[in-house]
Design a protein around this motif. Structure first.
Motif, PDB file in Angstrom:
ATOM      1  N   ALA A  22      44.279  55.943  -1.347  1.00  0.00           N
ATOM      2  CA  ALA A  22      44.901  55.927  -2.680  1.00  0.00           C
ATOM      3  C   ALA A  22      46.396  56.206  -2.587  1.00  0.00           C
ATOM      4  O   ALA A  22      46.826  57.132  -1.903  1.00  0.00           O
ATOM      5  N   LEU A  23      47.170  55.364  -3.260  1.00  0.00           N
ATOM      6  CA  LEU A  23      48.618  55.488  -3.369  1.00  0.00           C
ATOM      7  C   LEU A  23      49.338  55.452  -2.015  1.00  0.00           C
ATOM      8  O   LEU A  23      50.487  55.845  -1.908  1.00  0.00           O
ATOM      9  N   THR A  24      48.664  54.948  -0.989  1.00  0.00           N
ATOM     10  CA  THR A  24      49.245  54.832   0.344  1.00  0.00           C
ATOM     11  C   THR A  24      49.172  53.380   0.784  1.00  0.00           C
ATOM     12  O   THR A  24      48.101  52.791   0.779  1.00  0.00           O
ATOM     13  N   ARG A  25      50.286  52.818   1.172  1.00  0.00           N
ATOM     14  CA  ARG A  25      50.310  51.427   1.604  1.00  0.00           C
ATOM     15  C   ARG A  25      49.911  51.336   3.069  1.00  0.00           C
ATOM     16  O   ARG A  25      50.556  51.953   3.922  1.00  0.00           O
ATOM     17  N   VAL A  26      48.849  50.622   3.365  1.00  0.00           N
ATOM     18  CA  VAL A  26      48.376  50.442   4.737  1.00  0.00           C
ATOM     19  C   VAL A  26      48.058  48.964   4.951  1.00  0.00           C
ATOM     20  O   VAL A  26      47.937  48.200   4.004  1.00  0.00           O
TER      21      VAL A  26
ATOM     22  N   GLY B 117      51.323  31.711  -6.785  1.00  0.00           N
ATOM     23  CA  GLY B 117      51.026  32.458  -5.575  1.00  0.00           C
ATOM     24  C   GLY B 117      49.534  32.715  -5.442  1.00  0.00           C
ATOM     25  O   GLY B 117      48.722  32.208  -6.218  1.00  0.00           O
ATOM     26  N   ARG B 118      49.157  33.487  -4.434  1.00  0.00           N
ATOM     27  CA  ARG B 118      47.763  33.877  -4.222  1.00  0.00           C
ATOM     28  C   ARG B 118      47.739  35.362  -3.919  1.00  0.00           C
ATOM     29  O   ARG B 118      48.655  35.890  -3.293  1.00  0.00           O
ATOM     30  N   LYS B 119      46.689  36.037  -4.350  1.00  0.00           N
ATOM     31  CA  LYS B 119      46.613  37.477  -4.230  1.00  0.00           C
ATOM     32  C   LYS B 119      45.205  37.876  -3.810  1.00  0.00           C
ATOM     33  O   LYS B 119      44.229  37.390  -4.362  1.00  0.00           O
ATOM     34  N   ARG B 120      45.092  38.757  -2.819  1.00  0.00           N
ATOM     35  CA  ARG B 120      43.785  39.311  -2.437  1.00  0.00           C
ATOM     36  C   ARG B 120      43.637  40.674  -3.100  1.00  0.00           C
ATOM     37  O   ARG B 120      44.470  41.548  -2.949  1.00  0.00           O
ATOM     38  N   TRP B 121      42.557  40.818  -3.848  1.00  0.00           N
ATOM     39  CA  TRP B 121      42.247  42.066  -4.542  1.00  0.00           C
ATOM     40  C   TRP B 121      41.182  42.822  -3.785  1.00  0.00           C
ATOM     41  O   TRP B 121      40.204  42.241  -3.309  1.00  0.00           O
TER      42      TRP B 121
ATOM     43  N   ALA C 174      53.328  43.764   1.186  1.00  0.00           N
ATOM     44  CA  ALA C 174      53.468  42.718   0.171  1.00  0.00           C
ATOM     45  C   ALA C 174      52.292  42.813  -0.801  1.00  0.00           C
ATOM     46  O   ALA C 174      51.294  42.137  -0.664  1.00  0.00           O
ATOM     47  N   GLY C 175      52.410  43.693  -1.760  1.00  0.00           N
ATOM     48  CA  GLY C 175      51.347  43.927  -2.736  1.00  0.00           C
ATOM     49  C   GLY C 175      51.432  45.358  -3.229  1.00  0.00           C
ATOM     50  O   GLY C 175      52.464  46.002  -3.112  1.00  0.00           O
TER      51      GLY C 175
ATOM     52  N   TYR D 114      47.029  42.479  -2.061  1.00  0.00           N
ATOM     53  CA  TYR D 114      47.850  41.983  -0.953  1.00  0.00           C
ATOM     54  C   TYR D 114      48.253  40.568  -1.313  1.00  0.00           C
ATOM     55  O   TYR D 114      47.401  39.747  -1.651  1.00  0.00           O
ATOM     56  N   ASN D 115      49.549  40.279  -1.292  1.00  0.00           N
ATOM     57  CA  ASN D 115      50.018  38.947  -1.579  1.00  0.00           C
ATOM     58  C   ASN D 115      49.738  38.060  -0.365  1.00  0.00           C
ATOM     59  O   ASN D 115      49.943  38.470   0.769  1.00  0.00           O
ATOM     60  N   LEU D 116      49.270  36.846  -0.622  1.00  0.00           N
ATOM     61  CA  LEU D 116      48.912  35.912   0.446  1.00  0.00           C
ATOM     62  C   LEU D 116      49.872  34.725   0.414  1.00  0.00           C
ATOM     63  O   LEU D 116      50.337  34.327  -0.649  1.00  0.00           O
ATOM     64  N   GLY D 117      50.115  34.137   1.545  1.00  0.00           N
ATOM     65  CA  GLY D 117      50.942  32.945   1.588  1.00  0.00           C
ATOM     66  C   GLY D 117      52.418  33.255   1.523  1.00  0.00           C
ATOM     67  O   GLY D 117      52.847  34.403   1.573  1.00  0.00           O
TER      68      GLY D 117
END
Length: 117
Positions: A64-68, A45-49, A28-29, A109-112
């Motif tokens: 880089a360019l890999t979702r983990v 919404g809320r977002k963690r950078w 989610a992000g 990363y999207n939060l909530g």
């Protein structure tokens, strides 16, 4: 955009993110990426950078360019970083704007459980 920022952003970016509350937080992000300078306003919404500070702009983040997952991201990036301060974070709230200079590696990363706009 605010009048002072009209010339700062070269191309508009708009995103719509799904909520993180469905158990799929690791996707989610957006993965680490970079682009030209821009300002990024969060309407809802809320977002963690995560920002990867690389003294040499040609250095590429380990993920880089890999979702983990966030845990994997922190572990892998800090293991490969030449500086303990190489990974910065900020939790963006609705109404906040982030100014992103040219070429800065970042991911979110999207939060909530609300839609992120």
């Amino acid at each position: 955009p605010p009048a002072d920022l009209r010339g700062w952003s070269r191309s508009p970016i708009a995103t719509l993110g799904r909520p993180a509350g469905d158990g799929a937080r690791e996707i989610a992000g957006l993965a680490f990426h970079r682009h030209e300078r821009n300002w990024l306003f969060l309407a809802s919404g809320r977002k963690r950078w995560y920002f990867r500070v690389c003294p040499d702009m040609r250095e590429t983040p380990a993920t880089a360019l890999t979702r983990v997952s966030e845990e994997q991201l922190r572990t892998r990036e800090l293991l490969t970083a030449s500086d303990d301060n190489a990974l910065l974070t900020h939790d963006q709230q609705p109404g906040e704007m982030i100014l992103l200079p040219d070429g800065v590696w970042h991911c979110t990363y999207n939060l909530g459980d609300e839609v992120v706009v």
